[in-house]
Design a protein around this motif. Structure first.
Motif, PDB file in Angstrom:
ATOM      1  N   PHE A  11     -33.598  -8.256  18.811  1.00  0.00           N
ATOM      2  CA  PHE A  11     -34.957  -8.417  19.316  1.00  0.00           C
ATOM      3  C   PHE A  11     -35.866  -8.496  18.101  1.00  0.00           C
ATOM      4  O   PHE A  11     -36.140  -7.483  17.456  1.00  0.00           O
ATOM      5  N   GLY A  12     -36.292  -9.717  17.772  1.00  0.00           N
ATOM      6  CA  GLY A  12     -37.042  -9.910  16.540  1.00  0.00           C
ATOM      7  C   GLY A  12     -36.167  -9.557  15.348  1.00  0.00           C
ATOM      8  O   GLY A  12     -35.014  -9.991  15.262  1.00  0.00           O
ATOM      9  N   PRO A  13     -36.672  -8.739  14.432  1.00  0.00           N
ATOM     10  CA  PRO A  13     -35.877  -8.378  13.256  1.00  0.00           C
ATOM     11  C   PRO A  13     -34.878  -7.245  13.500  1.00  0.00           C
ATOM     12  O   PRO A  13     -34.114  -6.887  12.611  1.00  0.00           O
ATOM     13  N   GLU A  50     -28.050 -10.644  33.324  1.00  0.00           N
ATOM     14  CA  GLU A  50     -29.505 -10.752  33.422  1.00  0.00           C
ATOM     15  C   GLU A  50     -30.142 -11.107  32.083  1.00  0.00           C
ATOM     16  O   GLU A  50     -31.353 -11.344  32.009  1.00  0.00           O
ATOM     17  N   ASP A  51     -29.351 -11.106  31.045  1.00  0.00           N
ATOM     18  CA  ASP A  51     -29.793 -11.525  29.724  1.00  0.00           C
ATOM     19  C   ASP A  51     -28.582 -12.135  29.031  1.00  0.00           C
ATOM     20  O   ASP A  51     -27.438 -11.881  29.433  1.00  0.00           O
ATOM     21  N   GLY A  52     -28.808 -12.933  28.008  1.00  0.00           N
ATOM     22  CA  GLY A  52     -27.698 -13.573  27.309  1.00  0.00           C
ATOM     23  C   GLY A  52     -27.553 -13.056  25.895  1.00  0.00           C
ATOM     24  O   GLY A  52     -28.556 -12.788  25.219  1.00  0.00           O
ATOM     25  N   PRO A  53     -26.330 -12.896  25.395  1.00  0.00           N
ATOM     26  CA  PRO A  53     -26.132 -12.436  24.017  1.00  0.00           C
ATOM     27  C   PRO A  53     -26.470 -13.546  23.024  1.00  0.00           C
ATOM     28  O   PRO A  53     -26.423 -14.734  23.357  1.00  0.00           O
ATOM     29  N   LEU A 440     -39.250  -0.515  23.773  1.00  0.00           N
ATOM     30  CA  LEU A 440     -38.518   0.739  23.668  1.00  0.00           C
ATOM     31  C   LEU A 440     -37.509   0.881  24.804  1.00  0.00           C
ATOM     32  O   LEU A 440     -37.680   0.343  25.894  1.00  0.00           O
ATOM     33  N   SER A 441     -36.449   1.648  24.530  1.00  0.00           N
ATOM     34  CA  SER A 441     -35.489   1.989  25.577  1.00  0.00           C
ATOM     35  C   SER A 441     -36.114   3.024  26.516  1.00  0.00           C
ATOM     36  O   SER A 441     -37.171   3.607  26.213  1.00  0.00           O
TER      37      SER A 441
END
Length: 526
Positions: A11-13, A50-53, A440-441
């Protein structure tokens, strides 16, 4: 089967996952553990599709998947029973067709023989979909998760947040898919529902991956533990206790290996330094230098960073801190509290217990002045400075705000150095203070919410399920802080450690009443 093959996600850097590989086969129940922010929820979203690697592959094979998120997600206008039926769209569609065919037969007209034949085919289809047992399956799960019989006709939007998460869990359990992904399934469950869920999962024969901080639950349910740390996964056989033992042994072996290597490298470096200037040893020195340079270093184990904070009571209140007299409350036709009296004295640590929906949170919100009681009165001591912590505190954080700005919003007069110090105690150090809440988690958001709460000056704490969503180290520190807190506490909690170590008075809120459980009374100085 659930699987991940060399997946990476950034996620970004920030590299959250770097090279994650594992598989969970049918009959296995794997617990996914790791520090807050390690990427556990991210990993579940990737496996769920629901998201891709960014790299690698992951997903499920062999049947359907059920995914419990940390957000409920249902139609607030449906009744509970209707919502549970949405887990069976095929059977529901056949049932509607049966209703339509029956209505056409009853009206008469048309080809009656054809309609009856069509109806027979639909009956067979409904039976093949196990449609005749769906209502009993729904009833079994709702009973197990603690729903009352009359809850079935109640609209989903009328349930509290904790009960709405139970609805989301129930929808998955009634469908019984071949693969399960459960993100913090026990967060909003009382002891009875948690026990039922553990028993139910023990009988599950599919592939399950469960994220939870509840070690006792994993001891009962897990057949394997996957630890996610530093972007990678390490697998351990057995339950959570087995994992702790195996990990301790592995870390001890790693430290011993690192110590042996350090001694050997030091020996080689002494040789190099001693004979570096001697021409006769030049070849040997160069050979050893090359050998030392090629050695892959065994890292010493490092202890995880832990939160560290204390709870300080600011100012001393009068002896009689809080008095609730003849308090009653109802939400429309739903009566929650009836003629409740509660007297809290300075220094007492009162814990409210009882099933979800019994009125514990309502009682706290009335005491905090967030809602007015339908009847009765609330009186606070003049010098009491109460601070309220909602179990859903992390959900109302501004997603676009930074961690530092979010904490500053409740402590405008505090200097930045004080705010940064508090955030450091909750592991938000350096540039972490400028992360936005949205990245954040769930566990990290809970730490922000806790930091916001604790930085405000008070001498009375009103706490609604304060250990929900916290990882084990943070939960441990909070309970230790509550134990030594010198102010007054009123807390609703299902956490047995709070009952055993913090409570000096315990009240059961049930069937509209609030009565003290004398057997739990203890001297706070003991």
């Amino acid at each position: 089967m659930l699987y991940a093959e060399g997946i990476a996600r950034s996620f970004g850097p920030v590299d959250v996952l770097t090279d994650v590989s594992f598989s969970v086969s049918a009959g296995e129940r794997a617990g996914l553990v790791g520090p807050n922010g390690a990427g556990k929820s991210t990993l579940l979203r990737l496996v769920a599709g629901e998201d891709g690697p960014d790299a690698g592959a992951c997903g499920h094979r062999g049947g359907a998947i059920g995914y419990l998120k940390q957000e409920a997600g249902h139609d607030p206008g449906r009744t509970l029973f209707e919502e549970l039926w949405t887990a069976f769209p095929d059977a529901r569609a056949v049932e509607r067709q049966l209703d339509e065919v029956a209505a056409r037969i009853e009206r008469g007209g048309g080809d009656l023989d054809a309609l009856i034949a069509h109806q027979g085919g639909l009956f067979e289809r409904f039976e093949a979909l196990d449609g005749y047992r769906i209502e009993s399956r729904i009833g079994r799960v709702l009973d197990g998760l603690g729903f009352a019989p009359d809850d079935r006709t109640k609209r989903c939007g009328d349930f509290s947040g904790g009960w709405q998460m139970r609805i989301a869990l129930a929808k998955i359990l009634v469908r019984r898919p071949e693969n399960l992904l459960l993100d913090e399934p026990t967060n909003h469950l009382d002891a009875a529902a948690r026990d039922w869920l553990a028993d139910d999962l023990q009988k599950y024969r599919g592939a399950a991956l469960v994220v939870t901080h509840d070690a006792e639950f994993l001891d009962r349910v897990a057949t394997r533990i996957l630890e996610l740390r530093d972007g990678r996964v390490e697998s351990y056989t057995g339950n959570y206790s087995d994992y702790q033992r195996q990990k301790t042994e592995r870390l001890q072996q790693q430290d011993r290996a690192a110590a042996r290597q350090e001694r050997e490298l030091a020996k080689q470096e002494r040789f190099i330094e001693r004979f570096r200037a001697k021409a006769s040893k030049a070849t040997a020195v160069k050979s050893r230098e090359k050998a030392v340079a090629k050695v892959e270093r065994v890292a010493r184990t490092r202890k995880d960073a832990e939160v560290r904070f204390t709870l300080e009571a600011h100012g001393r209140s009068e002896r009689d801190v809080l008095l609730l007299e003849h308090v009653g409350h109802a939400y429309g036709d739903l009566v929650v509290l009836v003629d409740v009296d509660l007297h809290v004295e300075r220094g007492q640590k009162v814990v409210l217990v009882g099933p979800n929906g019994s009125g514990k949170s309502t009682l706290l919100r009335i005491a905090a002045g967030i809602i007015a009681p339908s009847e009765g009165s609330v009186r606070w001591a003049e010098r009491a400075r109460a601070q309220y912590y909602d179990q859903h505190q992390d959900e109302v954080l501004d997603q676009s705000s930074t961690v530092l700005a979010e904490v500053r919003s409740v402590a405008k007069d505090e200097p930045d150095v004080r705010l940064r110090t508090v955030l450091g105690q909750f592991l938000f150090r350096g540039d972490d203070a400028f992360k936005t809440i949205g990245v954040l988690s769930g566990g990290e958001r809970s730490r922000v919410a806790l930091a916001k709460f604790l930085i405000q000056r008070s001498n009375v704490l009103l706490l609604d399920e304060p250990t929900n969503h916290l990882d084990r180290p943070t939960r441990k520190k909070l309970i230790e802080a509550l134990e030594t807190y010198e102010g007054t506490i009123v807390c609703a909690s299902h956490d047995p450690a709070i009952l055993q170590r913090v409570a000096t008075r315990v009240y059961e809120v049930k069937d509209g009443a609030c009565r003290e459980l004398i057997e739990h009374r203890r001297d706070p100085d003991r």
